[in-house]
Design a protein around this motif. Structure first.
Motif, PDB file in Angstrom:
ATOM      1  N   PHE A   1      60.478  56.376  12.021  1.00 43.51           N
ATOM      2  CA  PHE A   1      61.552  56.858  11.299  1.00 43.51           C
ATOM      3  C   PHE A   1      63.017  56.110  11.883  1.00 43.51           C
ATOM      4  CE2 PHE A   1      64.875  60.368  11.099  1.00 43.51           C
ATOM      5  CZ  PHE A   1      64.710  60.562   9.801  1.00 43.51           C
ATOM      6  N   ALA A   2      63.207  55.877  13.018  1.00 38.92           N
ATOM      7  CA  ALA A   2      64.229  55.127  13.240  1.00 38.92           C
ATOM      8  C   ALA A   2      64.515  53.586  12.567  1.00 38.92           C
ATOM      9  CB  ALA A   2      64.174  54.746  15.006  1.00 38.92           C
TER      10      ALA A   2
ATOM     11  N   ALA B   1      70.286  51.331   6.608  1.00 31.86           N
ATOM     12  CA  ALA B   1      71.558  50.742   6.799  1.00 31.86           C
ATOM     13  C   ALA B   1      71.741  49.344   6.720  1.00 31.86           C
ATOM     14  CB  ALA B   1      71.650  51.151   8.595  1.00 31.86           C
ATOM     15  N   SER B   2      70.858  48.462   7.097  1.00 32.16           N
ATOM     16  CA  SER B   2      71.120  46.982   6.915  1.00 32.16           C
ATOM     17  C   SER B   2      70.885  46.552   5.489  1.00 32.16           C
ATOM     18  CB  SER B   2      69.935  46.202   7.616  1.00 32.16           C
ATOM     19  OG  SER B   2      68.677  46.271   7.278  1.00 32.16           O
ATOM     20  N   ALA B   3      70.202  47.332   4.553  1.00 31.56           N
ATOM     21  CA  ALA B   3      70.080  47.094   3.182  1.00 31.56           C
ATOM     22  C   ALA B   3      71.705  47.469   2.523  1.00 31.56           C
ATOM     23  CB  ALA B   3      69.241  47.990   2.377  1.00 31.56           C
ATOM     24  N   ALA B   4      72.381  48.563   3.258  1.00 26.40           N
ATOM     25  CA  ALA B   4      73.695  49.019   2.784  1.00 26.40           C
ATOM     26  C   ALA B   4      74.586  47.565   3.027  1.00 26.40           C
ATOM     27  CB  ALA B   4      74.315  50.176   3.288  1.00 26.40           C
ATOM     28  N   ALA B   5      74.474  47.303   4.363  1.00 26.90           N
ATOM     29  CA  ALA B   5      75.609  46.216   4.792  1.00 26.90           C
ATOM     30  C   ALA B   5      75.187  44.697   3.916  1.00 26.90           C
ATOM     31  CB  ALA B   5      75.054  45.859   6.273  1.00 26.90           C
ATOM     32  N   ALA B   6      73.873  44.627   3.446  1.00 23.01           N
ATOM     33  CA  ALA B   6      73.537  43.429   2.496  1.00 23.01           C
ATOM     34  C   ALA B   6      73.861  43.867   1.170  1.00 23.01           C
ATOM     35  CB  ALA B   6      72.103  43.200   2.538  1.00 23.01           C
ATOM     36  N   GLY B   7      74.407  45.038   0.814  1.00 20.01           N
ATOM     37  CA  GLY B   7      74.757  45.147  -0.537  1.00 20.01           C
ATOM     38  C   GLY B   7      73.440  45.417  -1.366  1.00 20.01           C
TER      39      GLY B   7
END
Length: 281
Positions: free
Chosen positions: A171-172, A179-185
């Protein structure tokens, strides 16, 4: 204009072949041996399209490790990349084979992610905390028994041995991937064997925390699953939850889909019993 634009990319979906060389279960309308021909038919259709990959959403087999030897070669005819995730029936094998299932399906690890065309696909192992998938004596088995007993005591609809949960570690990892997908757009599509929304008797034991996480993230567009062979659909936050129908059901009718990703929507083209849908995001 955008409604006529060609998609960014497409991929194929198959759910719950549950192949086994056994007679049908007439009461449940499950025709296990027929899944070889149905998967072959789906692959023939997929081969006529330009697809990024084809994902089978778990339950490739119904039982016995040797069943993989019959059905996996059918995928050799697919001209696209064949990807898999783990379903509960994929662990209906002898105890000695439990640890070999993920490798037999060619998984890089029981849960994993990959990126295509600016999208992140997060692939979960919904069986991690269960009474059937972990090796005998593994702490996840004991934890699963506790979780199941607690849900049964509450009279929960999904308090069944054929359901399961993510470990806290997975889950973590899911939260980190989002979160890393968001940072990568990147936009996100999550894939798992089990439904989490709308609530149903086939849902993950820890559905609530998963839905809460996904619904809070505007870049998480869809969650795709199998397991509940009847199919289903729901929405929470901006996330579309699509439950695909099972291949193993009915004697003759197939069920599979081609998913088209556009800049503003996802178009699901259903074949056979599978529904077609437009998911706007």
């Amino acid at each position: 204009m955008s409604s006529f634009a060609s998609p960014l990319f497409r991929f194929g979906i198959i759910a719950d072949p549950q192949y086994a060389a056994i007679p049908p279960h007439q009461a449940m309308d499950r025709h296990y041996a027929s899944s070889l021909a149905k998967v072959a038919e789906a692959i023939e259709v997929f081969n006529g399209w330009e697809l990024s990959f084809v994902m089978t959403l778990g339950d490739v087999i119904d039982r016995s490790f040797s069943s993989f030897d019959d059905i996996l070669p059918v995928y050799d005819k697919l001209r696209h990349e064949a990807l898999f995730l783990l379903g509960n029936h994929d662990f209906s094998v002898s105890p000695g084979h439990l640890s070999e299932v993920a490798a037999r399906l060619g998984l890089p690890s029981p849960y994993y992610s990959f990126s295509r065309h600016g999208w992140r696909f997060i692939v979960l192992d919904g069986n991690e905390v269960s009474t059937f998938a972990p090796p005998e004596g593994h702490p996840h088995r004991a934890l699963a028994a506790e979780m199941l007993a607690a849900l049964q005591a509450k009279g929960a609809a999904n308090a069944h041995r054929w359901n399961a949960a993510l470990s806290d570690a997975q889950f973590a990892w899911l939260a980190d991937e989002i979160a890393s997908a968001a940072a990568a757009g990147e936009q996100v599509i999550v894939m798992n064997h089990y439904p989490v929304h709308p609530p149903c008797e086939h849902g993950m034991w820890d559905s609530e925390r998963i839905v809460t996480l996904l619904a809070a993230q505007p870049h998480v567009v869809a969650y795709l699953n199998g397991h509940d062979h009847a199919g289903n659909y729901g929405k929470a936050g901006a996330c579309h939850f699509v439950n695909f129908k099972g291949v193993v059901d009915t004697e003759k009718e197939n069920a599979f889909a081609i998913v088209e990703v556009h800049a503003d929507r996802i178009e699901i083209h259903g074949f056979g019993r599978e529904d077609s849908r437009t998911l706007v995001y």
